[in-house]
Write a protein that holds these residues in place. Sequence first.
Motif, short mmCIF file in Angstrom:
data_model
loop_
_atom_site.label_atom_id
_atom_site.label_comp_id
_atom_site.label_asym_id
_atom_site.label_seq_id
_atom_site.Cartn_x
_atom_site.Cartn_y
_atom_site.Cartn_z
N GLY A 1 2.39 6.71 -6.33
CA GLY A 1 1.20 7.39 -6.83
C GLY A 1 0.10 7.03 -7.16
O GLY A 1 -0.84 7.18 -8.95
N GLN A 2 0.46 5.69 -7.20
CA GLN A 2 -0.93 5.22 -7.93
C GLN A 2 -2.12 4.47 -6.34
O GLN A 2 -1.72 4.83 -5.58
CB GLN A 2 -0.27 3.46 -8.24
N PRO A 3 -3.37 3.99 -6.94
CA PRO A 3 -4.75 3.99 -5.78
C PRO A 3 -4.24 2.89 -4.95
O PRO A 3 -3.63 2.10 -5.88
CB PRO A 3 -5.40 3.91 -6.69
N ALA B 1 0.90 -1.02 -0.16
CA ALA B 1 0.08 0.30 0.26
C ALA B 1 0.89 1.09 0.10
O ALA B 1 0.39 1.87 -0.73
CB ALA B 1 -0.84 0.26 1.37
N ALA B 2 2.21 1.28 0.83
CA ALA B 2 2.72 2.69 1.03
C ALA B 2 4.03 2.05 -0.18
O ALA B 2 3.62 4.09 -0.79
CB ALA B 2 3.55 2.01 1.74
N ASP B 3 4.27 1.08 -1.03
CA ASP B 3 4.27 1.86 -2.32
C ASP B 3 3.71 2.31 -3.88
O ASP B 3 4.06 3.23 -4.66
CB ASP B 3 4.96 0.45 -2.78
#
Length: 198
Positions: free
Chosen positions: A135-137, A128-130
């Motif tokens: 800048g991805q959902p 999730a952090a990556d």
Amino acid sequence: MRLILVGPPGAGKGTQAARLVEKHGIPQLSTGDMLRAAVAARTQVGLKAKEVMDAGGLVSDEIVVGIIHDRIAEDDARKGFILDGFPRTLAQAEALDKMLLADDQKLDAVLELRVDQTKLVDRIIKRAADAKAAGQPVRKDDDPEVFKQRLEAYNRDTAIVVPYYDKANLLSVIDGMQSIDEVTASIETALQGLDEKV
């Protein structure tokens, strides 16, 4: 080559399935995608599924197996397929066996990506952090609480299909805690010899 990928959410099934598709030229069949496609195509089974879903119900094993049956009859699946997200229960595993048998087919292997579930939550938080950093959902199911619920559901329902396939001598256990490339190499080792049988 007819394969099933089994493992808890976050084990890396999606990543490995994509590599198998590329290397072996067989489609990855996700039950969710197949269900949506059957509904959109308004097939007989798709219309049945739509009726159930519109009523807020869960699609029965019979309907899901029917959708898989229709899908594996398509040209791109003639050489084989990778089932991902199915079977989720023992009843589905038995129904799948019957359906394949009726079509004079059988499974070649079931690959279980076995992972340390306590470390999985950390893996999901990192994923999730990556995604955020890039800048991805962030995937809805990458929320740690949602993820823990999915993990519980997997352990309650799906994990029981593993001994079923082990008893049928189809199971290959892959250490899912290795690096992505090492997991791929372990899968290829487990599948050696299957390509020739196709």
